[in-house]
Motif scaffolding. Structure first.
Motif, PDB file in Angstrom:
ATOM      1  N   LEU A 161       0.824  -1.213   0.000  1.00 45.65           N
ATOM      2  CA  LEU A 161       0.000   0.000   0.000  1.00 45.65           C
ATOM      3  C   LEU A 161       0.855   1.259   0.000  1.00 45.65           C
ATOM      4  N   ILE A 162       0.546   2.158  -0.945  1.00 45.32           N
ATOM      5  CA  ILE A 162       1.174   3.477  -1.014  1.00 45.32           C
ATOM      6  C   ILE A 162       0.065   4.509  -0.822  1.00 45.32           C
ATOM      7  N   THR A 163       0.283   5.506   0.030  1.00 41.24           N
ATOM      8  CA  THR A 163      -0.703   6.577   0.188  1.00 41.24           C
ATOM      9  C   THR A 163      -0.062   7.919  -0.169  1.00 41.24           C
ATOM     10  N   GLY A 164      -0.883   8.834  -0.594  1.00 48.76           N
ATOM     11  CA  GLY A 164      -0.383  10.157  -0.965  1.00 48.76           C
ATOM     12  C   GLY A 164      -1.493  10.983  -1.584  1.00 48.76           C
ATOM     13  N   TRP A 165      -1.137  12.089  -2.210  1.00 52.14           N
ATOM     14  CA  TRP A 165      -2.114  12.916  -2.900  1.00 52.14           C
ATOM     15  C   TRP A 165      -2.548  12.219  -4.184  1.00 52.14           C
ATOM     16  N   SER A 166      -3.704  12.592  -4.695  1.00 55.55           N
ATOM     17  CA  SER A 166      -4.238  11.941  -5.895  1.00 55.55           C
ATOM     18  C   SER A 166      -3.291  12.050  -7.081  1.00 55.55           C
ATOM     19  N   SER A 167      -2.607  13.191  -7.213  1.00 53.25           N
ATOM     20  CA  SER A 167      -1.653  13.364  -8.309  1.00 53.25           C
ATOM     21  C   SER A 167      -0.503  12.364  -8.195  1.00 53.25           C
ATOM     22  N   GLU A 168      -0.119  12.028  -6.951  1.00 54.93           N
ATOM     23  CA  GLU A 168       0.947  11.052  -6.733  1.00 54.93           C
ATOM     24  C   GLU A 168       0.466   9.641  -7.028  1.00 54.93           C
ATOM     25  N   ILE A 169      -0.823   9.394  -6.802  1.00 50.98           N
ATOM     26  CA  ILE A 169      -1.388   8.074  -7.075  1.00 50.98           C
ATOM     27  C   ILE A 169      -1.341   7.783  -8.574  1.00 50.98           C
ATOM     28  N   VAL A 170      -1.732   8.762  -9.374  1.00 53.18           N
ATOM     29  CA  VAL A 170      -1.700   8.607 -10.827  1.00 53.18           C
ATOM     30  C   VAL A 170      -0.274   8.339 -11.301  1.00 53.18           C
ATOM     31  N   LYS A 171       0.676   9.042 -10.735  1.00 58.33           N
ATOM     32  CA  LYS A 171       2.091   8.860 -11.086  1.00 58.33           C
ATOM     33  C   LYS A 171       2.551   7.438 -10.763  1.00 58.33           C
ATOM     34  N   SER A 172       2.100   6.911  -9.627  1.00 59.21           N
ATOM     35  CA  SER A 172       2.462   5.540  -9.235  1.00 59.21           C
ATOM     36  C   SER A 172       1.944   4.520 -10.246  1.00 59.21           C
ATOM     37  N   LEU A 173       0.750   4.757 -10.789  1.00 60.59           N
ATOM     38  CA  LEU A 173       0.198   3.848 -11.799  1.00 60.59           C
ATOM     39  C   LEU A 173       0.983   3.941 -13.097  1.00 60.59           C
ATOM     40  N   TYR A 174       1.308   5.160 -13.507  1.00 57.01           N
ATOM     41  CA  TYR A 174       2.085   5.350 -14.729  1.00 57.01           C
ATOM     42  C   TYR A 174       3.429   4.627 -14.644  1.00 57.01           C
ATOM     43  N   GLU A 175       4.036   4.663 -13.468  1.00 55.20           N
ATOM     44  CA  GLU A 175       5.377   4.092 -13.292  1.00 55.20           C
ATOM     45  C   GLU A 175       5.350   2.617 -12.903  1.00 55.20           C
ATOM     46  N   GLU A 228       4.130   1.170 -10.219  1.00 56.29           N
ATOM     47  CA  GLU A 228       4.324   0.866  -8.805  1.00 56.29           C
ATOM     48  C   GLU A 228       3.063   0.312  -8.150  1.00 56.29           C
ATOM     49  N   ALA A 229       1.943   0.384  -8.844  1.00 54.45           N
ATOM     50  CA  ALA A 229       0.674  -0.092  -8.273  1.00 54.45           C
ATOM     51  C   ALA A 229      -0.191  -0.720  -9.354  1.00 54.45           C
ATOM     52  N   HIS A 230      -1.030  -1.676  -8.944  1.00 52.35           N
ATOM     53  CA  HIS A 230      -1.995  -2.280  -9.863  1.00 52.35           C
ATOM     54  C   HIS A 230      -3.218  -1.389 -10.021  1.00 52.35           C
ATOM     55  N   VAL A 231      -3.694  -0.838  -8.892  1.00 53.09           N
ATOM     56  CA  VAL A 231      -4.887   0.008  -8.895  1.00 53.09           C
ATOM     57  C   VAL A 231      -4.636   1.248  -8.053  1.00 53.09           C
ATOM     58  N   GLY A 232      -5.406   2.304  -8.348  1.00 50.31           N
ATOM     59  CA  GLY A 232      -5.310   3.526  -7.575  1.00 50.31           C
ATOM     60  C   GLY A 232      -6.684   3.982  -7.120  1.00 50.31           C
ATOM     61  N   ILE A 233      -6.732   4.589  -5.959  1.00 52.14           N
ATOM     62  CA  ILE A 233      -7.979   5.187  -5.461  1.00 52.14           C
ATOM     63  C   ILE A 233      -7.719   6.680  -5.333  1.00 52.14           C
ATOM     64  N   VAL A 234      -8.426   7.479  -6.125  1.00 52.63           N
ATOM     65  CA  VAL A 234      -8.167   8.912  -6.193  1.00 52.63           C
ATOM     66  C   VAL A 234      -9.422   9.704  -5.850  1.00 52.63           C
ATOM     67  N   ARG A 235      -9.209  10.984  -5.555  1.00 50.49           N
ATOM     68  CA  ARG A 235     -10.307  11.875  -5.181  1.00 50.49           C
ATOM     69  C   ARG A 235     -10.429  13.000  -6.195  1.00 50.49           C
ATOM     70  N   GLY A 236     -11.674  13.458  -6.424  1.00 51.73           N
ATOM     71  CA  GLY A 236     -11.910  14.596  -7.297  1.00 51.73           C
ATOM     72  C   GLY A 236     -11.762  14.249  -8.760  1.00 51.73           C
ATOM     73  N   HIS A 237     -11.596  15.290  -9.581  1.00 48.93           N
ATOM     74  CA  HIS A 237     -11.468  15.095 -11.025  1.00 48.93           C
ATOM     75  C   HIS A 237     -10.074  14.594 -11.372  1.00 48.93           C
ATOM     76  N   THR A 238     -10.007  13.490 -12.083  1.00 51.34           N
ATOM     77  CA  THR A 238      -8.725  12.915 -12.504  1.00 51.34           C
ATOM     78  C   THR A 238      -8.790  12.571 -13.979  1.00 51.34           C
ATOM     79  N   ASP A 239      -7.840  13.080 -14.736  1.00 51.85           N
ATOM     80  CA  ASP A 239      -7.794  12.813 -16.176  1.00 51.85           C
ATOM     81  C   ASP A 239      -7.115  11.469 -16.408  1.00 51.85           C
ATOM     82  N   TRP A 240      -7.907  10.412 -16.400  1.00 54.18           N
ATOM     83  CA  TRP A 240      -7.379   9.050 -16.539  1.00 54.18           C
ATOM     84  C   TRP A 240      -8.068   8.369 -17.709  1.00 54.18           C
TER      85      TRP A 240
END
Length: 302
Positions: free
Chosen positions: A124-138, A140-152
């Motif tokens: 488990l990695i926690t952080g801001w939503s922008s960091e979660i998206v970065k973890s998926l791109y790189e 580092e994670a299979h899935v992400g849980i984000v808040r607010g508007h996310t361009d995915w």
């Protein structure tokens, strides 16, 4: 290069010492030295310089070390894919989650997941939503849980929506914020959330709060508000509905709709095919459907 040889090269690079590497690999030093010579012969280059200080990778060695690391990583990836074909849920579930969800809602989900699938592991990695998206791109994670508007552009599942509230011991109406000398307590967050609050404030008021306090964690912000130090704006996911405070939903003056915050589950379709990920997604959906709707409770109080 076999995966065993890749492991030898990787451990030698990490330890930088023949004796320590031999201990980790459960080999004698002469046997390890012989294996290394055989590997170097296959590559046609010396991979490490030997000295009293230990082992130092040569330029050729640095290339082979990276190749070894990539080989081991690829094997683990393939192993996870094979496990996904079996009936049981195995492998490591890698989650990147927005901190606020990781601190409040997710632990209950993970408890159920571990109970149902004891053979699976969790990262488990926690952080801001922008960091979660970065973890998926790189990767580092299979899935992400984000808040607010996310361009995915990949898979995106809506989990739940919670309301934003002004929380305070004394204030009962929004306009009363300018009648108090107590500060507006804010917590550091990603730019998207901060911008939403700022835009709401500007739509309602002509000036900034008289006094402000900024803290680094939302839980600190919440506890300060609950103890009457000041007022705060908090999402309903952080509230049980039993706190001894006034909760005033933020609304848009023009249309009088409540200001809300959405939570999403995102990831790549290929990751969703992994058995441990698919099991987690199903469980998350069930928990999201049963999520306590604090906004209804707030309406019942009125």
């Amino acid at each position: 290069m076999t995966t065993t040889e890749a492991q030898i090269v990787k451990v030698l690079s990490e330890e930088g010492n023949m004796r320590k590497a031999a201990e980790r690999l459960f080999l004698s030093q002469p046997a390890l030295s012989q294996r290394l010579q055989s590997i170097e012969k296959d590559w046609g280059a010396q991979l490490f310089l030997r000295s009293q200080k230990g082992l130092t990778p040569t330029p050729a060695g640095e290339l082979v070390i990276q190749y070894a690391i990539d080989t081991i990583s690829k094997k683990e990836e393939i192993y996870e894919m094979i496990q996904s074909l079996n009936s049981k849920v195995h492998g490591t579930l890698k989650i990147a989650c927005a901190s606020i969800v990781g601190h409040t809602w997710l632990p209950k989900v993970l408890k159920d997941f571990m109970t149902q699938y004891p053979e699976a592991k969790i990262s488990l990695i926690t952080g801001w939503s922008s960091e979660i998206v970065k973890s998926l791109y790189e990767g580092e994670a299979h899935v992400g849980i984000v808040r607010g508007h996310t361009d995915w552009k990949g898979s995106k599942i809506h989990l739940f929506r919670d309301t934003l509230y002004l929380v305070d011991k004394e204030i009962k109406e929004i306009d009363e914020v300018f009648e108090t000398d107590r500060p507006f307590i804010q917590f550091k967050s990603d730019s998207n959330y901060y911008q939403e609050i700022q835009q709401w404030w500007q739509r309602h008021f002509k000036s900034n709060p008289r006094r402000q306090i900024t803290v680094d964690q939302i839980e600190t912000c919440k506890q300060m508000a609950l103890n009457g130090i000041g007022y705060a704006i908090l999402p309903s996911i952080t509230l049980s509905g039993h706190e001894d405070v006034n909760t005033i939903p933020l609304t848009n003056n023009e249309e009088e709709f409540e200001l809300t915050r959405d939570t999403w589950l995102i990831g790549y379709e290929s990751s969703f095919e992994l058995r441990q990920v698919a099991a987690f997604v199903d469980l998350v959906k069930k928990h999201a459907e049963c999520l306590y709707d604090y906004s209804n409770s707030a309406e019942e109080k009125k």
